[in-house]
Scaffold this active site. Structure first.
Site, mmCIF file in Angstrom:
data_model
loop_
_atom_site.group_PDB
_atom_site.id
_atom_site.type_symbol
_atom_site.label_atom_id
_atom_site.label_comp_id
_atom_site.label_asym_id
_atom_site.label_seq_id
_atom_site.Cartn_x
_atom_site.Cartn_y
_atom_site.Cartn_z
ATOM 1 N N THR A 1 -11.576 -3.570 1.861
ATOM 2 C CA THR A 1 -10.732 -2.452 1.435
ATOM 3 C C THR A 1 -11.123 -2.099 0.009
ATOM 4 O O THR A 1 -10.818 -2.833 -0.935
ATOM 5 C CB THR A 1 -9.242 -2.817 1.511
ATOM 6 O OG1 THR A 1 -8.895 -3.105 2.868
ATOM 7 C CG2 THR A 1 -8.381 -1.650 1.020
ATOM 8 N N LYS B 1 -7.475 3.749 5.785
ATOM 9 C CA LYS B 1 -6.895 2.453 5.441
ATOM 10 C C LYS B 1 -5.854 2.601 4.336
ATOM 11 O O LYS B 1 -4.798 1.952 4.367
ATOM 12 C CB LYS B 1 -7.998 1.488 5.004
ATOM 13 C CG LYS B 1 -7.482 0.155 4.448
ATOM 14 C CD LYS B 1 -6.643 -0.617 5.477
ATOM 15 C CE LYS B 1 -6.015 -1.862 4.867
ATOM 16 N NZ LYS B 1 -6.972 -2.955 4.693
ATOM 17 N N LYS C 1 -3.401 -5.705 -5.041
ATOM 18 C CA LYS C 1 -4.701 -5.057 -5.261
ATOM 19 C C LYS C 1 -4.808 -3.769 -4.448
ATOM 20 O O LYS C 1 -5.217 -2.719 -4.974
ATOM 21 C CB LYS C 1 -5.826 -6.029 -4.889
ATOM 22 C CG LYS C 1 -7.237 -5.517 -5.159
ATOM 23 C CD LYS C 1 -7.876 -4.755 -4.002
ATOM 24 C CE LYS C 1 -8.119 -5.641 -2.799
ATOM 25 N NZ LYS C 1 -8.835 -4.876 -1.723
#
Length: 289
Positions: free
Chosen positions: A95, A169, A237
């Site tokens: 990601t 995502k 994150k």
């Protein structure tokens, strides 16, 4: 197929095992080599560097923690790009931001290979079960070549050109964070009013708000099981990345900034290595429960 898998964290190790069990010839690379030992015992080969891992491989899978890790593994004299064969397909399942995906794609294509960005939706158990949702951005031909490997790890959805996998995502990531944070806050409020957690979870699961994430994370909260399926530090994150992207495209909302701030507070409490649902501990502390 001849596959290299780079990145053996909680998710990556499970995903690599499914690739190996799918009958593919698997080479591994991980900075902490001990994490590769179980898979080596099952038949994989451990490479000495990303370039060594890439040599002669048809499909190369990256499952790394962030954009800095992708850049570090890809570049340099011992990096993946140095060992990349023309005609190979690099699939980044990390990601990261869209800019990293586009930059990596340019470097890969300059060496005569193809690139797909294919981050996943799901945590440790779907990774173990091979039921992840894989959101793939890239050319249809490149994705078709990688499908025999990706199908070992989950269900593939082609969402558009390079960069669209990462974009999709981020959409799912912000939705998931709002759901988990909302669940924790709601359960703590209910407890302060005298409601029991099992009764609240039963009500949530019996009506319009029923969802797999509420069921799974609610069960962990009820059992006080905060062993990490997906670490809270990684949730932070990802949510910081979402907030940066929202600001970049002019779509920022106050709730996203609030979630990032809450997660920073949770990290300061030492919750980073626990499961993401441990954010409930922050609300419990605030409510003095």
């Amino acid at each position: 197929m001849k596959v290299a898998f780079l990145g053996l964290g909680t998710m990556g190790a499970a995903m690599a095992r499914n690739v190996l069990r799918g009958g593919h010839d698997l080479t591994l690379y991980n900075r902490t080599t001990a994490r590769a030992a179980p898979l080596v015992q099952e038949g994989a080969r451990l490479a000495s560097s990303p370039a060594d891992a890439a040599a002669g491989r048809e499909i190369l899978i990256l499952m790394l923690s962030d954009d800095a890790a992708v850049d570090a593994v890809a570049g340099g004299p011992s990096g993946l790009l140095a060992g990349l064969s023309p005609g190979a397909v690099v699939v980044d399942m990390s990601t990261v931001d869209r800019g990293t995906a586009l930059r990596t794609c340019e470097s890969v294509e300059a060496r005569g290979a193809a690139y797909v960005d294919a981050p996943v939706s799901g945590s440790r158990q779907p990774a173990v079960d091979g039921t992840l949702l894989i959101m793939a951005g890239g050319r249809a031909a490149a994705l078709a070549r990688a499908r025999p490997v990706l199908d070992c790890m989950g269900r593939v959805k082609h969402v558009g050109p390079v960069g669209h996998g990462m974009a999709m995502k981020l959409v799912l990531a912000t939705l998931g964070a709002h759901m988990v944070v909302g669940l924790g806050a709601g359960l703590v409020m209910g407890r302060k009013m005298g409601l029991g957690v099992p009764d609240m979870l039963d009500a949530i699961g019996s009506g319009a708000f029923a969802s797999p994430i509420f069921a799974a994370k609610g069960a962990k909260i009820a059992a006080r099981d905060f062993a990490a399926d997906f670490r809270l530090a990684l949730l932070h994150k990802d949510q910081a990345l979402v907030l940066d992207t929202m600001n970049e495209v002019g779509a920022a909302v106050p709730t996203q900034a609030a979630i990032v701030a809450l997660l920073e507070e949770a990290l300061a409490m030492g919750l980073g290595d626990l499961d993401l649902c441990a954010v409930v501990k922050l609300f419990e502390a605030r409510a003095r429960l």
